[in-house]
Motif scaffolding. Structure first.
Motif, PDB file in Angstrom:
ATOM      1  N   ASP A  93      69.415  -1.981  41.260  1.00 41.42           N
ATOM      2  CA  ASP A  93      69.632  -0.467  41.058  1.00 41.42           C
ATOM      3  C   ASP A  93      70.135   0.825  42.564  1.00 41.42           C
ATOM      4  OD1 ASP A  93      68.406  -0.649  39.017  1.00 41.42           O
ATOM      5  OD2 ASP A  93      66.292  -0.613  39.722  1.00 41.42           O
ATOM      6  N   PHE A  94      71.244  -0.470  42.776  1.00 40.99           N
ATOM      7  CA  PHE A  94      71.277   0.387  44.046  1.00 40.99           C
ATOM      8  C   PHE A  94      72.247   1.821  43.541  1.00 40.99           C
ATOM      9  CE2 PHE A  94      74.825   0.621  47.055  1.00 40.99           C
ATOM     10  CZ  PHE A  94      74.569   1.275  48.395  1.00 40.99           C
ATOM     11  N   VAL A 121      72.684   6.102  44.615  1.00 38.71           N
ATOM     12  CA  VAL A 121      73.049   6.180  45.092  1.00 38.71           C
ATOM     13  C   VAL A 121      73.996   7.830  44.498  1.00 38.71           C
ATOM     14  CG1 VAL A 121      76.005   6.949  46.604  1.00 38.71           C
ATOM     15  CG2 VAL A 121      74.066   4.791  46.741  1.00 38.71           C
ATOM     16  N   ARG A 122      73.955   7.547  42.971  1.00 36.48           N
ATOM     17  CA  ARG A 122      73.890   8.598  42.071  1.00 36.48           C
ATOM     18  C   ARG A 122      73.292  10.006  42.143  1.00 36.48           C
ATOM     19  NH1 ARG A 122      76.109   4.460  39.098  1.00 36.48           N
ATOM     20  NH2 ARG A 122      78.190   4.083  38.694  1.00 36.48           N
ATOM     21  N   ALA A 123      72.723   9.216  42.127  1.00 34.18           N
ATOM     22  CA  ALA A 123      71.360  10.007  42.021  1.00 34.18           C
ATOM     23  C   ALA A 123      70.262  10.553  42.869  1.00 34.18           C
ATOM     24  CB  ALA A 123      69.621   8.828  41.303  1.00 34.18           C
ATOM     25  N   VAL A 124      70.825   9.784  44.281  1.00 31.29           N
ATOM     26  CA  VAL A 124      70.807  10.657  45.150  1.00 31.29           C
ATOM     27  C   VAL A 124      71.484  11.870  45.541  1.00 31.29           C
ATOM     28  CG1 VAL A 124      70.919  10.726  48.128  1.00 31.29           C
ATOM     29  CG2 VAL A 124      69.540   8.931  46.538  1.00 31.29           C
ATOM     30  N   LEU A 125      73.289  11.334  45.632  1.00 25.62           N
ATOM     31  CA  LEU A 125      74.223  12.729  45.031  1.00 25.62           C
ATOM     32  C   LEU A 125      73.853  13.857  44.290  1.00 25.62           C
ATOM     33  CD1 LEU A 125      77.139   9.638  45.555  1.00 25.62           C
ATOM     34  CD2 LEU A 125      76.240  11.870  47.128  1.00 25.62           C
ATOM     35  N   ILE A 126      72.760  14.013  43.223  1.00 23.63           N
ATOM     36  CA  ILE A 126      72.903  14.833  42.269  1.00 23.63           C
ATOM     37  C   ILE A 126      71.792  15.016  42.741  1.00 23.63           C
ATOM     38  CG2 ILE A 126      72.270  15.243  39.603  1.00 23.63           C
ATOM     39  CD1 ILE A 126      73.574  12.665  38.687  1.00 23.63           C
ATOM     40  N   LEU A 163      78.766   5.715  54.089  1.00 21.68           N
ATOM     41  CA  LEU A 163      77.736   4.825  53.324  1.00 21.68           C
ATOM     42  C   LEU A 163      77.986   3.918  54.826  1.00 21.68           C
ATOM     43  CD1 LEU A 163      76.561   3.968  50.240  1.00 21.68           C
ATOM     44  CD2 LEU A 163      75.868   5.580  51.727  1.00 21.68           C
ATOM     45  N   GLU A 164      77.138   3.370  55.614  1.00 22.86           N
ATOM     46  CA  GLU A 164      77.949   1.940  56.960  1.00 22.86           C
ATOM     47  C   GLU A 164      77.350   0.804  56.098  1.00 22.86           C
ATOM     48  OE1 GLU A 164      76.504   3.497  60.435  1.00 22.86           O
ATOM     49  OE2 GLU A 164      77.899   5.385  61.083  1.00 22.86           O
TER      50      GLU A 164
END
Length: 170
Positions: free
Chosen positions: A14-15, A19-24, A35-36
């Protein structure tokens, strides 16, 4: 904003959706998120990694390889990974002051990043001499105690505000 990504996080099924969910949820512009990932994370399953990195780039997220030079990188994959930056491990930077034998290796690593059209960032810069060496060899950015000791989020905000005011006055 730069965020270190662990192997477990990167390999989670679900990575990408996370990431999409956090950005939204945060309304952060994806171009402001970097992202490092370490070499070992990238090379664990290199074929799958290429697909994940391409998907992240499609979201316009910036990508960096962290601690470059400490793991095992395949140069053929380095060309295929859509990375924006190489972050050179601090041990190479510290070696500048202790042993000039590190200088050719560090210079070569900077050149690798430049030839791949990536921003090169040196970690662990502690002295003016190290900074001058890095500048002379084309390193784009540095981070370390020479610039600032670690600060709290509140202090970081104040430093950013002060720099913005200072830049506006120029």
């Amino acid at each position: 904003m730069a965020v270190n990504v662990s192997s477990a996080e990167f390999e989670d099924k679900d990575f990408l959706s996370g990431v999409r969910a956090v950005l939204i949820a945060t309304r952060v512009d994806p171009a402001n998120l970097e992202l490092e990932l370490t070499e070992s994370v990238l090379m664990h399953d290199a074929e799958s990694t290429v697909d994940t990195l391409v998907a992240l780039k499609a979201m316009e997220v910036r990508l960096a390889i962290d601690d470059f030079g400490t793991g095992y990188s395949s140069f053929s994959y380095l060309r295929r990974f859509p990375l924006d930056a190489l972050k050179l491990h601090q041990s190479f930077v510290h070696g500048i002051k202790e042993d000039q034998g590190e200088a050719p290796l560090l210079s070569a690593m900077i050149n690798i990043g430049k030839s791949l059209k990536q921003k090169v960032i040196a970690e662990g810069v502690e002295t003016r001499g190290q900074l001058e060496f890095l500048r002379c060899h084309g390193c784009d950015e540095g981070q370390g105690y020479y610039f600032s000791r670690p600060v709290s989020g509140e202090q970081a905000g104040k430093l950013i505000e002060a720099n913005i005011r200072e830049a506006a006055e120029l």
